[in-house]
Design a protein around this motif. Structure first.
Motif, PDB file in Angstrom:
ATOM      1  N   MET A   1      86.220  27.394   4.017  1.00  0.00           N
ATOM      2  CA  MET A   1      86.184  27.250   2.542  1.00  0.00           C
ATOM      3  C   MET A   1      87.563  27.511   1.948  1.00  0.00           C
ATOM      4  N   THR A   2      88.115  26.522   1.313  1.00  0.00           N
ATOM      5  CA  THR A   2      89.398  26.721   0.639  1.00  0.00           C
ATOM      6  C   THR A   2      89.317  26.280  -0.817  1.00  0.00           C
ATOM      7  N   ALA A   3      88.116  26.316  -1.352  1.00  0.00           N
ATOM      8  CA  ALA A   3      87.964  25.918  -2.758  1.00  0.00           C
ATOM      9  C   ALA A   3      86.849  26.715  -3.417  1.00  0.00           C
ATOM     10  N   ILE A   4      87.005  26.974  -4.724  1.00  0.00           N
ATOM     11  CA  ILE A   4      85.931  27.564  -5.526  1.00  0.00           C
ATOM     12  C   ILE A   4      85.495  26.489  -6.506  1.00  0.00           C
ATOM     13  N   ARG A   5      84.254  26.070  -6.433  1.00  0.00           N
ATOM     14  CA  ARG A   5      83.766  25.044  -7.359  1.00  0.00           C
ATOM     15  C   ARG A   5      82.578  25.522  -8.183  1.00  0.00           C
ATOM     16  N   GLU A   6      82.447  26.848  -8.276  1.00  0.00           N
ATOM     17  CA  GLU A   6      81.431  27.434  -9.142  1.00  0.00           C
ATOM     18  C   GLU A   6      82.128  28.020 -10.355  1.00  0.00           C
ATOM     19  N   PRO A   7      81.528  27.904 -11.535  1.00  0.00           N
ATOM     20  CA  PRO A   7      82.131  28.557 -12.690  1.00  0.00           C
ATOM     21  C   PRO A   7      82.131  30.071 -12.533  1.00  0.00           C
ATOM     22  N   GLY A   8      83.062  30.734 -13.212  1.00  0.00           N
ATOM     23  CA  GLY A   8      83.181  32.189 -13.101  1.00  0.00           C
ATOM     24  C   GLY A   8      84.615  32.563 -12.788  1.00  0.00           C
ATOM     25  N   LYS A   9      84.823  33.805 -12.365  1.00  0.00           N
ATOM     26  CA  LYS A   9      86.175  34.293 -12.085  1.00  0.00           C
ATOM     27  C   LYS A   9      86.770  33.562 -10.882  1.00  0.00           C
ATOM     28  N   ILE A  10      87.992  33.078 -11.032  1.00  0.00           N
ATOM     29  CA  ILE A  10      88.671  32.458  -9.897  1.00  0.00           C
ATOM     30  C   ILE A  10      89.835  33.326  -9.427  1.00  0.00           C
ATOM     31  N   ASN A  11      90.259  34.251 -10.261  1.00  0.00           N
ATOM     32  CA  ASN A  11      91.190  35.322  -9.875  1.00  0.00           C
ATOM     33  C   ASN A  11      90.997  36.438 -10.908  1.00  0.00           C
ATOM     34  N   PRO A  12      91.638  37.612 -10.737  1.00  0.00           N
ATOM     35  CA  PRO A  12      91.317  38.731 -11.630  1.00  0.00           C
ATOM     36  C   PRO A  12      91.501  38.432 -13.127  1.00  0.00           C
ATOM     37  N   ASP A  13      92.344  37.461 -13.471  1.00  0.00           N
ATOM     38  CA  ASP A  13      92.650  37.214 -14.884  1.00  0.00           C
ATOM     39  C   ASP A  13      92.107  35.891 -15.417  1.00  0.00           C
ATOM     40  N   THR A  14      91.451  35.119 -14.584  1.00  0.00           N
ATOM     41  CA  THR A  14      91.119  33.734 -14.961  1.00  0.00           C
ATOM     42  C   THR A  14      89.651  33.399 -14.697  1.00  0.00           C
ATOM     43  N   THR A  15      89.037  32.738 -15.695  1.00  0.00           N
ATOM     44  CA  THR A  15      87.632  32.331 -15.580  1.00  0.00           C
ATOM     45  C   THR A  15      87.530  30.822 -15.723  1.00  0.00           C
ATOM     46  N   LEU A  16      86.821  30.192 -14.800  1.00  0.00           N
ATOM     47  CA  LEU A  16      86.539  28.754 -14.884  1.00  0.00           C
ATOM     48  C   LEU A  16      85.254  28.559 -15.692  1.00  0.00           C
ATOM     49  N   ILE A  17      85.359  27.755 -16.753  1.00  0.00           N
ATOM     50  CA  ILE A  17      84.196  27.446 -17.592  1.00  0.00           C
ATOM     51  C   ILE A  17      83.869  25.963 -17.426  1.00  0.00           C
ATOM     52  N   ASP A  18      82.611  25.674 -17.069  1.00  0.00           N
ATOM     53  CA  ASP A  18      82.153  24.296 -16.888  1.00  0.00           C
ATOM     54  C   ASP A  18      81.654  23.778 -18.231  1.00  0.00           C
ATOM     55  N   PHE A  19      82.310  22.741 -18.774  1.00  0.00           N
ATOM     56  CA  PHE A  19      81.877  22.260 -20.093  1.00  0.00           C
ATOM     57  C   PHE A  19      80.870  21.116 -20.006  1.00  0.00           C
ATOM     58  N   GLY A  20      80.512  20.725 -18.757  1.00  0.00           N
ATOM     59  CA  GLY A  20      79.470  19.706 -18.623  1.00  0.00           C
ATOM     60  C   GLY A  20      79.928  18.342 -19.090  1.00  0.00           C
ATOM     61  N   PHE A  21      80.953  17.832 -18.430  1.00  0.00           N
ATOM     62  CA  PHE A  21      81.516  16.514 -18.758  1.00  0.00           C
ATOM     63  C   PHE A  21      80.422  15.456 -18.648  1.00  0.00           C
ATOM     64  N   SER A  22      80.195  14.695 -19.708  1.00  0.00           N
ATOM     65  CA  SER A  22      79.115  13.701 -19.766  1.00  0.00           C
ATOM     66  C   SER A  22      77.783  14.331 -19.351  1.00  0.00           C
ATOM     67  N   ASP A  23      77.605  15.599 -19.678  1.00  0.00           N
ATOM     68  CA  ASP A  23      76.398  16.349 -19.343  1.00  0.00           C
ATOM     69  C   ASP A  23      76.167  16.529 -17.846  1.00  0.00           C
ATOM     70  N   VAL A  24      77.193  16.303 -17.048  1.00  0.00           N
ATOM     71  CA  VAL A  24      77.089  16.540 -15.611  1.00  0.00           C
ATOM     72  C   VAL A  24      77.873  17.807 -15.283  1.00  0.00           C
ATOM     73  N   LEU A  25      77.271  18.696 -14.528  1.00  0.00           N
ATOM     74  CA  LEU A  25      77.965  19.937 -14.173  1.00  0.00           C
ATOM     75  C   LEU A  25      78.843  19.745 -12.938  1.00  0.00           C
ATOM     76  N   GLY A  26      79.898  20.549 -12.850  1.00  0.00           N
ATOM     77  CA  GLY A  26      80.767  20.516 -11.675  1.00  0.00           C
ATOM     78  C   GLY A  26      81.806  19.416 -11.714  1.00  0.00           C
ATOM     79  N   VAL A  27      82.034  18.821 -12.884  1.00  0.00           N
ATOM     80  CA  VAL A  27      82.984  17.703 -12.994  1.00  0.00           C
ATOM     81  C   VAL A  27      84.123  17.981 -13.976  1.00  0.00           C
ATOM     82  N   GLY A  28      83.827  18.770 -15.016  1.00  0.00           N
ATOM     83  CA  GLY A  28      84.857  19.025 -16.028  1.00  0.00           C
ATOM     84  C   GLY A  28      84.971  20.503 -16.340  1.00  0.00           C
ATOM     85  N   GLY A  29      86.189  21.041 -16.218  1.00  0.00           N
ATOM     86  CA  GLY A  29      86.363  22.473 -16.435  1.00  0.00           C
ATOM     87  C   GLY A  29      87.527  22.809 -17.344  1.00  0.00           C
TER      88      GLY A  29
END
Ligand SMILES: [Zn+2]
Length: 294
Positions: A1-29
């Motif tokens: 595994m060399t990737a994080i593709r779940e929303p949430g913390k990706i490092n101590p200072d950064t959070t990935l938020i999934d905005f649901g591009f075209s209402d599809v999850l995991g495509v737009g952050g």
């Protein structure tokens, strides 16, 4: 595994938020960086913005001090009007920053009509201008700006110098799964030579991980190998489009789409993602057509 593709913390200072591009999850952050000050990297779409605001409020981070736009394509900037409006209602303000090349394109968003998106595009004014080498100080984290055109002429990449995390926006294209990499050829400002120079430039940057707008964090060896991979995918896709153009088949988009699926073999996991990916490839074909027929 060399990737994080779940929303949430990706490092101590950064959070990935999934905005649901075209209402599809995991495509737009979009990414929230928090230090003494906070910064949102990109703003998502009009329809995605409520999701972003909800998440920011949950994190007690609304509004962020800054929104830094990687480029002026609608799916990266059209969340700005709603984010600003909601902040104003709370008597707060948010400073929007983008590349100096993006400023006129944000002020006149009509070029996005090439995407035939369901959303209407609002023009975005009052944007602070950034250029290569500029820094944004988050009081504890310094963000350094690199001009990385190719996908679009106003594309920038942003290095979080503390975490050595590089936000590349759409510079590389879309990689939503290990074997699902789609090229960044897009209308209306894609440039092949710029793309190649950008890849060489990124090789010189001291970073440990890469954050993609579409989608997630790439780390370890893959954070380096993705540069060559992106170049290969770009070249293969360009070649397919070029051959189709020579054979007068470029207008048969379904045929060209099949060709990409056969030659590049992206394995795109879910049904909804497949529909989104097909749309993205079709936009790429359109983009190429505009470039070669200019
Ligand atoms: Zn883009």
């Amino acid at each position: 595994m060399t990737a994080i593709r779940e929303p949430g913390k990706i490092n101590p200072d950064t959070t990935l938020i999934d905005f649901g591009f075209s209402d599809v999850l995991g495509v737009g952050g979009v990414y929230l960086i928090e230090s003494g000050k906070s910064c949102l990297i990109d703003s998502g779409t009009t329809t995605g913005a409520p999701r972003i605001i909800k998440k920011l409020k949950e994190l007690n981070a609304f509004p962020p001090d800054y929104i830094l736009l990687t480029h002026s394509h609608w799916d990266h900037c059209q969340g700005v009007p709603l984010l600003r409006e909601k902040a104003m209602k709370e008597q707060k303000s948010v400073q929007v920053l983008a590349s100096e090349v993006a400023i006129p394109l944000l002020a006149d968003q009509s070029f996005n009509e090439v995407f035939h998106a369901k959303e209407r595009f609002q023009n975005i004014q009052d944007v602070g201008s950034l250029k290569e080498g500029d820094t944004v100080d988050l009081d504890g984290i310094l963000l350094k700006i690199y001009s990385t055109p190719g996908h679009s002429k106003d594309q920038i990449s942003i290095l979080d110098e503390k975490n050595k995390n590089l936000f590349v926006g759409d510079t590389f294209g879309m990689k939503v799964a290990n074997n699902a990499f789609l090229s960044s050829i897009m209308p209306p400002f894609c440039n092949k030579d710029d793309f190649t120079s950008t890849i060489q430039k990124l090789k010189q940057i001291d970073y440990d991980s890469i954050s993609l707008a579409h989608f997630g964090l790439i780390y370890d060896n893959e954070a380096r190998s993705i540069l060559d991979e992106a170049q290969t995918i770009f070249n293969q896709t360009w070649q397919i489009f070029e051959t189709a153009e020579q054979n007068n088949q470029l207008d048969d988009m379904k045929y060209v789409y099949q060709l990409i699926m056969q030659e590049i073999k992206p394995t795109i996991p879910e049904f909804e993602l497949q529909k989104t990916s097909m749309r993205i490839i079709l936009k790429g074909i359109n983009g190429f057509r505009r470039i070669v027929r200019k």
